[in-house]
Design an enzyme around this catalytic site. Structure first.
Site, short mmCIF file in Angstrom:
data_model
loop_
_atom_site.label_atom_id
_atom_site.label_comp_id
_atom_site.label_asym_id
_atom_site.label_seq_id
_atom_site.Cartn_x
_atom_site.Cartn_y
_atom_site.Cartn_z
N GLU A 1 17.38 11.44 -9.19
CA GLU A 1 16.47 10.74 -10.09
C GLU A 1 17.07 10.71 -11.49
OE1 GLU A 1 14.31 8.51 -11.75
OE2 GLU A 1 13.46 8.90 -9.75
N ASP B 1 23.63 8.62 -11.44
CA ASP B 1 23.62 7.48 -10.53
C ASP B 1 23.81 7.93 -9.08
OD1 ASP B 1 24.24 5.02 -9.13
OD2 ASP B 1 24.68 4.14 -11.08
N ASP C 1 13.06 0.26 -8.24
CA ASP C 1 12.87 -0.79 -9.24
C ASP C 1 13.17 -2.14 -8.59
OD1 ASP C 1 13.02 -2.56 -11.43
OD2 ASP C 1 13.65 -0.94 -12.76
N LYS D 1 13.40 -10.37 -12.10
CA LYS D 1 14.07 -11.60 -12.53
C LYS D 1 15.31 -11.88 -11.69
CE LYS D 1 12.44 -11.17 -17.30
NZ LYS D 1 12.84 -11.04 -18.72
N ASP E 1 5.94 -2.07 -2.64
CA ASP E 1 4.74 -2.90 -2.74
C ASP E 1 5.08 -4.29 -3.25
OD1 ASP E 1 5.47 -1.68 -5.21
OD2 ASP E 1 3.57 -2.32 -6.08
N THR F 1 2.30 8.73 -3.37
CA THR F 1 2.91 9.00 -4.67
C THR F 1 2.01 8.43 -5.76
OG1 THR F 1 4.16 6.92 -4.87
CG2 THR F 1 5.20 8.71 -3.61
N ARG F 2 2.24 8.86 -6.99
CA ARG F 2 1.46 8.34 -8.11
C ARG F 2 1.66 6.83 -8.26
NH1 ARG F 2 2.85 13.05 -12.59
NH2 ARG F 2 2.16 14.81 -11.31
N TYR F 3 2.90 6.40 -8.10
CA TYR F 3 3.17 4.96 -8.23
C TYR F 3 2.41 4.19 -7.16
CZ TYR F 3 5.36 0.43 -8.24
OH TYR F 3 5.55 -0.93 -8.29
N GLU F 4 2.42 4.69 -5.93
CA GLU F 4 1.74 4.01 -4.84
C GLU F 4 0.24 3.92 -5.11
OE1 GLU F 4 2.55 4.29 -0.29
OE2 GLU F 4 1.08 5.84 -0.80
#
Length: 233
Positions: A89, A116, A138, A142, A174, A212-215
């Site tokens: 991460e 990375d 991520d 664009k 998502d 997860t928090r993002y989910e």
């Protein structure tokens, strides 16, 4: 000191900003004291037996790329103490959350890397991993940024090299366009097989999935998740 500019990057620029909110003093101390004990040293050639990386005896080794706040990785490494885990991460605040969790509940079967992920993949021996997880990466919405998406022909080649035959590459997102992008890339790659037989195979979360928090945020905003699993041929 924490290098927030982080000059070391591998072949692709797959992540954006590295730093968000300022770290609290305890978090900064964990970067100084705990992370150096857990961080992989890529300057030293990797052992052909990755099990030697871990304090605890392990049978297999898995990798999670871009673990965010570490909810899944910390949960999974506790759920499977017989497996070794490598978590990558680059976002400093995400790593800070993971270090705080490990400070409270250590995982002797877990190693970390805060740069990375392609550098780790290139460092690993052939056929050394039992699985790779890439959850909510991520999406680089664009078109001109699509080349930054972690799922690419070049990175699938990396996955194919380090995964053992029969190992799993798991991907959750998502973002419908990124899901379709990943399906297209993996299904045309000779090393991967998508064995889904019904909608439940991609609509249902993985067994034991902690979320997860993002989910949770995505669900609150009305988006749904897709969970893909590919097998290394």
């Amino acid at each position: 000191m924490i290098d927030e500019n982080h000059p070391m990057r591998a072949a692709g620029n797959f992540f954006g900003r590295r730093h968000g909110k300022p770290l609290r003093p305890h978090q900064s101390n964990l970067f100084e004291d705990l992370l150096p004990r857990l961080k992989l040293d890529l300057a030293t050639p990797a052992s052909q037996d990755l099990r030697s990386l871990f304090e605890a005896p392990v049978e297999t080794v898995r990798m999670e790329i871009g673990f965010g706040g570490g909810e899944h990785l910390h949960h999974e490494s506790g759920r499977y103490p017989q497996s070794g885990f490598i978590g990558v991460e680059p976002f400093i605040n995400g790593m800070a959350k993971m270090l705080a969790a490990l400070d409270q509940a250590p995982r002797p079967n877990l190693r970390l890397y805060d740069e990375d992920a392609t550098a780790v993949l290139d460092w690993l021996p052939d056929a050394s991993l039992a699985g790779i997880d890439l959850f909510y990466p991520d999406p680089w919405h664009k078109r001109r940024h699509w080349k930054r998406r972690f799922v690419s022909d070049a990175n699938l080649d990396r996955f194919a090299r380090v995964l053992k035959p029969g190992a799993k590459f798991r991907f959750a997102s998502d973002i419908e366009h990124y899901v379709n992008w990943t399906l297209q890339h993996c299904r045309r790659h000779a090393a991967f097989d998508w064995q889904a037989e019904s909608p439940a195979d991609w609509n249902d979360a993985y067994e034991g999935w902690p979320g997860t928090r993002y989910e949770a945020k995505a669900f609150r905003e009305g988006r749904r998740a897709v969970y893909l699993t590919f097998i290394r041929r």
